[in-house]
Design an enzyme around this catalytic site. Structure first.
Site, mmCIF file in Angstrom:
data_model
loop_
_atom_site.group_PDB
_atom_site.id
_atom_site.type_symbol
_atom_site.label_atom_id
_atom_site.label_comp_id
_atom_site.label_asym_id
_atom_site.label_seq_id
_atom_site.Cartn_x
_atom_site.Cartn_y
_atom_site.Cartn_z
ATOM 1 N N GLU A 128 0.832 -1.211 0.000
ATOM 2 C CA GLU A 128 0.000 0.000 0.000
ATOM 3 C C GLU A 128 0.862 1.255 0.000
ATOM 4 O O GLU A 128 0.521 2.256 -0.620
ATOM 5 C CB GLU A 128 -0.923 0.010 1.229
ATOM 6 C CG GLU A 128 -1.976 -1.077 1.213
ATOM 7 C CD GLU A 128 -2.980 -0.891 0.108
ATOM 8 O OE1 GLU A 128 -2.565 -0.960 -1.064
ATOM 9 O OE2 GLU A 128 -4.167 -0.696 0.386
ATOM 10 N N THR A 181 -5.098 6.689 -5.633
ATOM 11 C CA THR A 181 -5.221 6.991 -4.203
ATOM 12 C C THR A 181 -4.246 8.099 -3.805
ATOM 13 O O THR A 181 -4.596 9.002 -3.041
ATOM 14 C CB THR A 181 -4.974 5.720 -3.366
ATOM 15 O OG1 THR A 181 -5.974 4.761 -3.723
ATOM 16 C CG2 THR A 181 -5.063 5.992 -1.876
HETATM 17 N N1 HSE Z 1 -8.133 4.965 3.474
HETATM 18 C C1 HSE Z 1 -7.581 5.016 2.142
HETATM 19 C C2 HSE Z 1 -7.922 6.355 1.529
HETATM 20 C C3 HSE Z 1 -8.163 3.904 1.326
HETATM 21 O O1 HSE Z 1 -9.091 6.721 1.584
HETATM 22 O O2 HSE Z 1 -7.048 7.037 1.009
HETATM 23 C C4 HSE Z 1 -7.692 3.867 -0.083
HETATM 24 O O3 HSE Z 1 -8.309 2.772 -0.735
#
Ligand code: HSE
Length: 307
Positions: A128, A181
């Site tokens: 991630e 993201t």
């Molecule tokens: N919590 C993260 C965001 C999840 O909202 O950036 C990304 O899938």
């Protein structure tokens, strides 16, 4: 065991009021990965089907997660990984998380499970970090544990599995655009007001209580996000209309799935989830936006062995 094939599900992160801490696993789509032991140390990604993604281990989320696991393992060899990428990157349903989590879960099975789920989440978080610059766990945790999970704390990492009411269904609509993201995090503010904090932790506590108590009304009353959604929703075509129509059709609540552009709604019962899907679908059809739409139960198992 020398080789394993696994399915690792898509996930909805944030679930409105739980930015970076809450997530749930879905049933209908996931990445499929074949992982086998090889004598050479390191990770070799030999094949990726379905998407154009880097084969170099250091540039691939599954590779980076796998290298994090090898770093903590006394295993002398390495792993070869083949990825059948079924979740589109940038769709908002945990594409990078599925590959990261699937890879380390499969490797752990091949090694005879030396690592706990919590440790696997820590390895997958490195994937991630590569994908979004931040090692968030709200997609990889439900992908590994199944169901709903709460990241109670990042330091130290503390994951709390949360029960799912049996009639809870998710509808997810994906307008055919890609949002990274990393980009959708850059537009967020880094501070919130006390008033926003009070609203958000009230709702998050309410949602968790609603899930424990099978209280669908409480779940619905709690599915609000006054912090992230107002900022990110401008990136998503007709977000306000989709959400308003889902709620009018009878959804318990609706919001951005992860960092978008997918939009989710939660409903009580499959018939209602279908009605909500119909209203979301018509909203995009009326304004000519291409989309995918799916209904899913919450996946209680998470990543699993296929063969
Ligand atoms: N919590 C993260 C965001 C999840 O909202 O950036 C990304 O899938």
């Amino acid at each position: 065991m020398e080789e394993i094939k696994v399915f690792c599900p898509a996930t909805i992160a944030n679930v409105s009021c739980g930015f970076d801490v809450l997530g749930l696993a879905l049933d209908w789509v996931g990445d499929e990965m074949t992982v086998r032991k090889i004598p050479e140390k390191g990770i070799r990604i030999s094949k990726i089907v379905g998407q154009e993604l880097p084969l170099e281990a250091e540039q691939n989320v599954a590779g980076v997660a796998g290298l994090a696991l090898l770093d903590k393992s006394d295993y002398e060899g390495g792993f070869e990984v083949e990825i059948d990428k079924r979740i589109k990157p940038g769709s908002g349903i945990g594409s990078s998380a599925a590959s990261s989590a699937g890879a380390v879960w499969a490797m752990n099975e091949l090694l005879g499970r030396p690592f706990s789920k919590l440790e696997l989440v820590q390895f997958a978080m490195q994937g991630e970090k590569l994908a979004s610059d931040v090692a968030h766990a709200d997609n990889v945790a439900p992908a590994i544990y199944g169901g709903f999970t709460l990241v109670r704390s990042y330091e130290p990492l503390d994951i709390v599995p949360i029960p799912t009411p049996s009639e809870l269904y998710a509808t997810v609509i994906h307008p055919q655009i890609e949002i990274k993201t990393s980009d959708s995090r850059k537009i967020l503010k880094t501070t919130i007001s006390m008033q926003q904090g009070i609203q958000q932790w009230g709702n998050l506590g309410g949602l968790i209580a609603g899930l424990f108590q099978d209280d669908y009304d409480l779940i619905g009353r709690s599915l609000h996000d006054h912090i992230v959604e107002p900022i990110r929703s401008i990136l998503i075509p007709a977000f306000d209309d989709i959400k308003a129509n889902a709620l009018s059709a009878g959804a318990l609540g609706s919001g951005i799935s992860g960092s978008g552009p997918s939009i989710f709604a939660l409903s009580k019962g499959e018939a209602m989830a279908k009605k909500v899907a119909q209203s979301m679908q018509e909203t995009y059809q009326n304004i000519g936006i291409d989309f995918d739409i799916h209904i899913s139960k919450v996946n209680s198992q998470g990543v699993k062995k296929i063969t």
